[in-house]
Design an enzyme around this catalytic site. Sequence first.
Site, mmCIF file in Angstrom:
data_model
loop_
_atom_site.group_PDB
_atom_site.id
_atom_site.type_symbol
_atom_site.label_atom_id
_atom_site.label_comp_id
_atom_site.label_asym_id
_atom_site.label_seq_id
_atom_site.Cartn_x
_atom_site.Cartn_y
_atom_site.Cartn_z
ATOM 1 N N GLU A 93 0.911 -1.297 0.037
ATOM 2 C CA GLU A 93 0.147 0.040 0.003
ATOM 3 C C GLU A 93 0.957 1.209 -0.029
ATOM 4 O O GLU A 93 1.997 1.236 0.486
ATOM 5 C CB GLU A 93 -0.888 -0.086 1.173
ATOM 6 C CG GLU A 93 -1.743 1.055 1.633
ATOM 7 C CD GLU A 93 -2.814 1.418 0.536
ATOM 8 O OE1 GLU A 93 -2.377 1.678 -0.743
ATOM 9 O OE2 GLU A 93 -4.012 1.701 0.748
ATOM 10 N N ASP A 94 0.122 2.251 -0.517
ATOM 11 C CA ASP A 94 1.024 3.531 -0.616
ATOM 12 C C ASP A 94 1.281 4.262 0.615
ATOM 13 O O ASP A 94 2.248 4.758 1.187
ATOM 14 C CB ASP A 94 0.648 4.504 -1.606
ATOM 15 C CG ASP A 94 -0.878 4.500 -1.455
ATOM 16 O OD1 ASP A 94 -1.590 3.969 -0.533
ATOM 17 O OD2 ASP A 94 -1.690 5.312 -2.627
ATOM 18 N N ASP A 97 -3.548 5.761 6.708
ATOM 19 C CA ASP A 97 -3.978 6.994 7.040
ATOM 20 C C ASP A 97 -4.774 6.612 8.462
ATOM 21 O O ASP A 97 -4.550 6.303 9.373
ATOM 22 C CB ASP A 97 -4.888 7.766 5.905
ATOM 23 C CG ASP A 97 -5.229 9.100 6.219
ATOM 24 O OD1 ASP A 97 -4.580 9.685 7.289
ATOM 25 O OD2 ASP A 97 -6.009 9.814 5.751
ATOM 26 N N LYS A 125 0.890 7.347 8.375
ATOM 27 C CA LYS A 125 0.628 8.705 9.010
ATOM 28 C C LYS A 125 -0.179 8.356 10.226
ATOM 29 O O LYS A 125 -1.313 8.347 10.484
ATOM 30 C CB LYS A 125 -0.506 9.271 8.129
ATOM 31 C CG LYS A 125 -0.179 10.433 7.305
ATOM 32 C CD LYS A 125 -1.591 11.159 6.690
ATOM 33 C CE LYS A 125 -1.565 11.297 5.318
ATOM 34 N NZ LYS A 125 -2.643 12.070 4.564
ATOM 35 N N VAL A 147 -0.088 14.468 1.181
ATOM 36 C CA VAL A 147 1.127 14.149 0.287
ATOM 37 C C VAL A 147 0.556 13.619 -1.266
ATOM 38 O O VAL A 147 -0.369 12.985 -1.373
ATOM 39 C CB VAL A 147 2.087 13.344 0.762
ATOM 40 C CG1 VAL A 147 2.715 14.051 1.982
ATOM 41 C CG2 VAL A 147 1.722 12.100 1.287
ATOM 42 N N ASP A 153 -2.000 10.618 -5.530
ATOM 43 C CA ASP A 153 -2.737 11.842 -6.598
ATOM 44 C C ASP A 153 -3.341 12.816 -5.704
ATOM 45 O O ASP A 153 -3.701 12.606 -4.580
ATOM 46 C CB ASP A 153 -3.432 11.177 -7.574
ATOM 47 C CG ASP A 153 -4.955 10.585 -6.799
ATOM 48 O OD1 ASP A 153 -4.988 10.109 -5.775
ATOM 49 O OD2 ASP A 153 -5.971 10.976 -7.307
HETATM 50 P P1 5GP Z 1 -7.074 4.903 4.869
HETATM 51 O O1 5GP Z 1 -8.188 4.032 4.657
HETATM 52 O O2 5GP Z 1 -6.153 4.410 5.796
HETATM 53 O O3 5GP Z 1 -7.691 6.329 5.704
HETATM 54 O O4 5GP Z 1 -6.675 5.734 3.685
HETATM 55 C C1 5GP Z 1 -5.857 4.976 2.969
HETATM 56 C C2 5GP Z 1 -5.917 5.642 1.177
HETATM 57 O O5 5GP Z 1 -6.341 7.126 1.359
HETATM 58 C C3 5GP Z 1 -4.828 5.492 0.696
HETATM 59 O O6 5GP Z 1 -4.430 4.367 -0.085
HETATM 60 C C4 5GP Z 1 -4.868 6.809 -0.299
HETATM 61 O O7 5GP Z 1 -5.520 6.444 -1.431
HETATM 62 C C5 5GP Z 1 -5.717 7.652 0.457
HETATM 63 N N1 5GP Z 1 -4.881 8.777 1.250
HETATM 64 C C6 5GP Z 1 -4.749 8.706 2.654
HETATM 65 N N2 5GP Z 1 -3.724 9.895 2.681
HETATM 66 C C7 5GP Z 1 -3.397 10.534 1.570
HETATM 67 C C8 5GP Z 1 -2.403 11.592 1.391
HETATM 68 O O8 5GP Z 1 -1.944 12.214 2.088
HETATM 69 N N3 5GP Z 1 -2.496 11.791 -0.006
HETATM 70 C C9 5GP Z 1 -3.271 11.021 -1.140
HETATM 71 N N4 5GP Z 1 -2.681 11.372 -2.238
HETATM 72 N N5 5GP Z 1 -3.821 10.071 -0.594
HETATM 73 C C10 5GP Z 1 -4.127 9.602 0.610
#
Ligand code: 5GP
Length: 180
Positions: A93-94, A97, A125, A147, A153
């Site tokens: 995963e990138d 969050d 994060k 970011v 993106d």
């Molecule tokens: P989570 O389910 O952990 O809240 O979200 C993960 C997804 O949210 C990531 O795979 C990404 O697509 C998006 N995301 C979360 N933070 C960022 C950020 O800082 N920049 C971007 N471009 N996407 C983010």
Amino acid sequence: MRVLISQEELERRVAELAAEIDRDYAESDRLIAVGVLKGSVFFMVDLLKRLTVPVSIDFFQTASYGASTSPGEVRIRKDIDLPIRGKDVLLIEDIVDTGYTLRTILDLLRFRGARSVKLCALLDKAPAREVEVAIAYKGFEIEPLFVVGYGLDFDERYRNLPYIAVLDAGDSAAAVPSPS
Ligand code: 5GP
């Protein structure tokens, strides 16, 4: 836009992660790397090119329903194609969050009978986390900033930047290589 993690830092850290993964899966002949589209693609390609262990690849694509309607509920837009029962799955995963996306996918992979499931995430994060997710291989810890670049993106732009940048720069932003 301000560079948070340079191309050189990314290359160095990705090489370190790949070496670690290569060591850990040296005995496995059933490794499947599963990327989460689209953000993980650049990271995944760079990482996997450095592996010497045999590895298959597959992809998930997810979407959230939107925080206002269904907080934390994640929709699987594209499922993986390969069977994973009895396989060692490395989820790539990138960025982690809140953790909801990864929590959902990790649970699904385990439910389907993977022999092992580990997460490799380029960015963490941590202060934004709402559900706990164990990151076995972590690139960098960053502050809760938005970011872009290296796959990430903003409205489908900036994915092809070779570095990670902060769109809305703040003075206190910092990224440190994760101790592994
Ligand atoms: P989570 O389910 O952990 O809240 O979200 C993960 C997804 O949210 C990531 O795979 C990404 O697509 C998006 N995301 C979360 N933070 C960022 C950020 O800082 N920049 C971007 N471009 N996407 C983010």
